[in-house]
Design a protein around this motif. Structure first.
Motif, mmCIF file in Angstrom:
data_model
loop_
_atom_site.group_PDB
_atom_site.id
_atom_site.type_symbol
_atom_site.label_atom_id
_atom_site.label_comp_id
_atom_site.label_asym_id
_atom_site.label_seq_id
_atom_site.Cartn_x
_atom_site.Cartn_y
_atom_site.Cartn_z
ATOM 1 N N ILE A 168 0.824 -1.208 0.000
ATOM 2 C CA ILE A 168 0.000 0.000 0.000
ATOM 3 C C ILE A 168 0.859 1.259 0.000
ATOM 4 O O ILE A 168 0.680 2.149 -0.820
ATOM 5 C CB ILE A 168 -0.951 0.014 1.215
ATOM 6 N N SER A 169 1.807 1.314 0.919
ATOM 7 C CA SER A 169 2.614 2.523 1.031
ATOM 8 C C SER A 169 3.829 2.244 1.907
ATOM 9 O O SER A 169 3.955 1.158 2.503
ATOM 10 C CB SER A 169 1.782 3.663 1.632
ATOM 11 N N GLN A 170 4.711 3.235 2.008
ATOM 12 C CA GLN A 170 5.812 3.179 2.947
ATOM 13 C C GLN A 170 5.956 4.542 3.611
ATOM 14 O O GLN A 170 5.716 5.582 2.988
ATOM 15 C CB GLN A 170 7.118 2.767 2.269
ATOM 16 N N TRP A 171 6.336 4.535 4.891
ATOM 17 C CA TRP A 171 6.526 5.774 5.647
ATOM 18 C C TRP A 171 7.946 5.811 6.190
ATOM 19 O O TRP A 171 8.421 4.824 6.782
ATOM 20 C CB TRP A 171 5.546 5.836 6.823
ATOM 21 N N THR A 172 8.608 6.927 5.990
ATOM 22 C CA THR A 172 9.958 7.100 6.514
ATOM 23 C C THR A 172 10.024 8.144 7.628
ATOM 24 O O THR A 172 11.084 8.360 8.205
ATOM 25 C CB THR A 172 10.917 7.515 5.387
#
Length: 353
Positions: free
Chosen positions: A257-261
């Motif tokens: 779905i997504s990635q968060w940094t």
């Protein structure tokens, strides 16, 4: 109504700078978040005669009040790390009340290096054994498995081949964590080391293999030491892809779905009842994640905004050893519990403002 335009201008400039840093991959330099939490000193109390060992993952009982924790035996040998329970007769699975007292424990002799823990909605306790073969004596049948216990410590199920590392459908290589969905499906983070399987495995409630996804790498759906995982209120699976300095988000079929940094170098994560995400960063330093600080970041589980930051007071960017909380849990009152393997502490934080 009195309006302080200088304050508004300052805040707008700060937000704009953060946006610029975010899209430049340097959001770690924008960490002036408030900290409304206070540490409760000496909260966890062990039975008389026992000293606190390295603390693994922590989680909350279905009652929302009791805290379960992996305590890797004791601290008699302070520099020992990776096999602390090898020759110990102490229980490594402990249940605490709100005052920090141990009310239940079990699991003595069953683990060498317990790591992850989850408690399902029936109160059953799931624990991962993440010892590496380098630290496991030849012939020892502990390791590379996930054990399901009843609430009182009776073994109900074992996943994996005890003492045998592998990459098959019913094999693990140092599984780091486990989470059980509301429908009973089981998700395992396999494995702890960067050189391991680096995949998420999915099983049915009776332990039947369903599927797996992931491999070693840097792209979407690839991992480099997936250290922890949890499920949010929308049913999405968040993976602490620690080696890649990010959270990755999937649906329960493994679709990316997504990635968060923006939450640093994540070691552990948890969600509360108000759709907040709590992420423990115990590894950021000038070598592994330059520009970031160790601590606990708290934000919006839907939009991903970081709202608060509990900075580790002893943070030293030159020190590359794990420090502070690697694991985190939140009870129904909003209290935060941090499991600290390096400092060998189980900490409690309460909101004071």
């Amino acid at each position: 109504m009195n309006v302080n335009f200088k304050t508004i201008e300052k805040n707008a400039t700060h937000v704009m700078l953060c946006f610029i840093l975010l899209f430049s991959g340097l959001v770690g330099f924008c960490q002036s978040y408030p900290n409304p939490y206070q540490l409760v000193e000496n909260w966890a109390k062990l039975p008389e005669g026992r000293t606190m060992g390295a603390v693994g993952k922590v989680t909350i009982d279905p009652d929302g009040e009791h805290i379960w924790a992996v305590i890797r035996c004791d601290a008699i040998e302070p520099d020992r790390f990776g096999d602390e329970c090898l020759d110990s007769d102490l229980d490594p699975i402990l249940k605490f009340d709100q005052n920090g007292n141990v009310v239940q424990s079990f699991g003595a002799g069953m683990f060498i290096w317990p790591h992850g823990i989850d408690v399902d909605k029936e109160g059953n306790v799931w624990v991962t054994e993440a010892v590496s073969d380098k630290r496991r004596p030849e012939g020892d049948k502990r390791g590379h498995q996930v054990i399901k216990f009843s609430p009182d410590g009776k073994v109900l199920m074992v996943l994996g081949k005890p003492g045998i590392a592998g990459n098959g459908e019913y094999e693990f290589n140092s599984p780091a964590d486990i989470i059980v969905a509301d429908n009973g499906n089981i998700f395992v983070a396999d494995g702890h080391s960067q050189e391991g399987n680096n995949r998420v495995m999915k099983f049915s409630p009776d332990g039947t293999f369903i599927k797996s996804w992931g491999k070693t790498g840097y792209g979407p759906g690839e991992f480099k030491s997936l250290h922890a995982l949890d499920i949010d209120s929308r049913g999405r699976i968040f993976v602490a892809d620690r080696g890649n300095n990010r959270l990755q988000i999937f649906d329960q079929e493994g679709n990316f779905i997504s990635q968060w940094t923006q939450f640093g170098k994540p070691s552990g994560l948890a969600f509360d009842e108000h759709d907040k995400i709590y992420v423990a960063d115990s590894e950021s330093d000038n070598l592994q994640n330059p520009g970031w600080e160790m601590g606990i970041r708290i934000g919006d589980a839907n939009l991903g905004w970081v709202d608060y930051f509990i900075r580790l007071p002893t943070f030293d960017p030159q020190n590359t050893k794990t420090n502070g909380a690697e694991f985190i849990a939140v009870d129904k009152y909003g209290n935060i519990f941090g499991g600290e393997p390096g400092p060998r502490k189980l900490q409690k934080y309460v909101r004071v403002r």
